[in-house]
Scaffold this motif. Structure first.
Motif, PDB file in Angstrom:
ATOM      1  N   GLU A  78     -57.772 -18.054 -20.480  1.00 51.74           N
ATOM      2  CA  GLU A  78     -56.484 -17.532 -20.936  1.00 51.74           C
ATOM      3  C   GLU A  78     -56.366 -16.065 -20.574  1.00 51.74           C
ATOM      4  OE1 GLU A  78     -54.963 -18.372 -24.860  1.00 51.74           O
ATOM      5  OE2 GLU A  78     -56.518 -19.895 -25.082  1.00 51.74           O
ATOM      6  N   LYS A  79     -55.185 -15.695 -20.112  1.00 46.03           N
ATOM      7  CA  LYS A  79     -54.929 -14.298 -19.785  1.00 46.03           C
ATOM      8  C   LYS A  79     -54.346 -13.607 -21.006  1.00 46.03           C
ATOM      9  CE  LYS A  79     -54.485 -14.820 -14.843  1.00 46.03           C
ATOM     10  NZ  LYS A  79     -53.689 -14.508 -13.658  1.00 46.03           N
ATOM     11  N   SER A  85     -57.798  -9.586 -25.948  1.00 46.72           N
ATOM     12  CA  SER A  85     -59.112 -10.077 -25.511  1.00 46.72           C
ATOM     13  C   SER A  85     -60.206  -9.586 -26.442  1.00 46.72           C
ATOM     14  CB  SER A  85     -59.394  -9.612 -24.079  1.00 46.72           C
ATOM     15  OG  SER A  85     -58.479 -10.178 -23.185  1.00 46.72           O
ATOM     16  N   PHE A 115     -61.919  -9.218 -14.780  1.00 42.31           N
ATOM     17  CA  PHE A 115     -61.854  -9.570 -16.186  1.00 42.31           C
ATOM     18  C   PHE A 115     -62.080  -8.330 -17.042  1.00 42.31           C
ATOM     19  CE2 PHE A 115     -65.844 -10.947 -14.247  1.00 42.31           C
ATOM     20  CZ  PHE A 115     -66.777 -10.178 -14.916  1.00 42.31           C
ATOM     21  N   THR A 169     -52.117  -8.552 -18.607  1.00 43.43           N
ATOM     22  CA  THR A 169     -52.881  -9.711 -19.060  1.00 43.43           C
ATOM     23  C   THR A 169     -53.884 -10.114 -17.982  1.00 43.43           C
ATOM     24  OG1 THR A 169     -51.212 -11.258 -18.252  1.00 43.43           O
ATOM     25  CG2 THR A 169     -51.052 -10.564 -20.553  1.00 43.43           C
ATOM     26  N   SER A 170     -55.062 -10.477 -18.436  1.00 38.45           N
ATOM     27  CA  SER A 170     -56.124 -10.907 -17.530  1.00 38.45           C
ATOM     28  C   SER A 170     -57.123 -11.744 -18.323  1.00 38.45           C
ATOM     29  CB  SER A 170     -56.822  -9.685 -16.926  1.00 38.45           C
ATOM     30  OG  SER A 170     -57.748 -10.108 -15.942  1.00 38.45           O
ATOM     31  N   ARG A 171     -58.064 -12.316 -17.619  1.00 35.14           N
ATOM     32  CA  ARG A 171     -59.156 -13.059 -18.248  1.00 35.14           C
ATOM     33  C   ARG A 171     -60.162 -12.062 -18.814  1.00 35.14           C
ATOM     34  NH1 ARG A 171     -59.699 -17.199 -13.218  1.00 35.14           N
ATOM     35  NH2 ARG A 171     -57.954 -18.500 -13.789  1.00 35.14           N
TER      36      ARG A 171
END
Length: 179
Positions: A78-79, A85, A115, A169-171
């Motif tokens: 999921e981003k 995160s 990430f 947004t990123s992993r």
């Protein structure tokens, strides 16, 4: 007579075209599924834990966590933003990745995406600090001096850090230390 000879070739070319389209669609589906799944699929034991991987001693991790050298890693598909995160990792009783040495993530060498990691700039200390307050060791990554201190940090497996807006947004990779 000429019209009769072209009909079998039209049929053959039509069959080949349909076959080609079916193969391309199948390849597309396979690639989509490959990249949609996590890069690593842990091997579950009957007890619901993940078997330790090479170099991990006798440590094991649960569920989708990857065991490596007595640490457990969760690679998020999921981003999320950096804060989301960080909060997600905290909800998993872990923290965003804190690197201890350059080869810590050698099992992720084939991952090509960036990430989020648990590194941010502390105005108070004038330095890049990990979530636990320890400073970034300069030998771990390429230079962090050119990174905007307002950014959050992303990591690539080529041992490079990149500053990105914290709202991007990123992993991410969460890490639990077992010992």
């Amino acid at each position: 007579m000429a019209a009769f000879q072209t009909t079998p070739w039209r049929l053959i070319s039509g069959i080949l075209a349909v076959t080609c389209l079916v193969l391309m669609a199948a390849l597309g589906i396979l690639l989509k599924n490959l990249f949609a799944e996590q890069s690593f699929q842990p091997t579950s034991s009957p007890g619901g834990t993940t078997e330790p991987q090479e170099g991990s001693g006798s440590c094991s991790c649960e569920g989708k966590w990857i065991g490596y050298r007595c640490n457990c890693y969760l690679i998020s598909n999921e981003k999320k933003t950096w804060k989301e995160s960080r909060d997600f990792c905290a909800s998993q009783n872990s923290s965003l990745l804190q690197l201890q040495n350059k080869d810590e993530l050698s099992f992720t060498n084939h991952i090509t995406f960036l990430f989020w990691i648990g590194l941010s700039y502390s105005e108070e200390h004038g330095a890049w600090l990990w979530e636990d307050g320890s400073p970034l060791s300069p030998h771990l990554v390429s230079s962090s001096k050119n990174i905007n201190t307002q950014n959050c940090i992303m990591y690539s497996t080529s041992a490079n850090i990149h500053g990105e807006g914290c709202g991007k947004t990123s992993r991410s990779i969460c890490k639990k230390q077992l010992i």
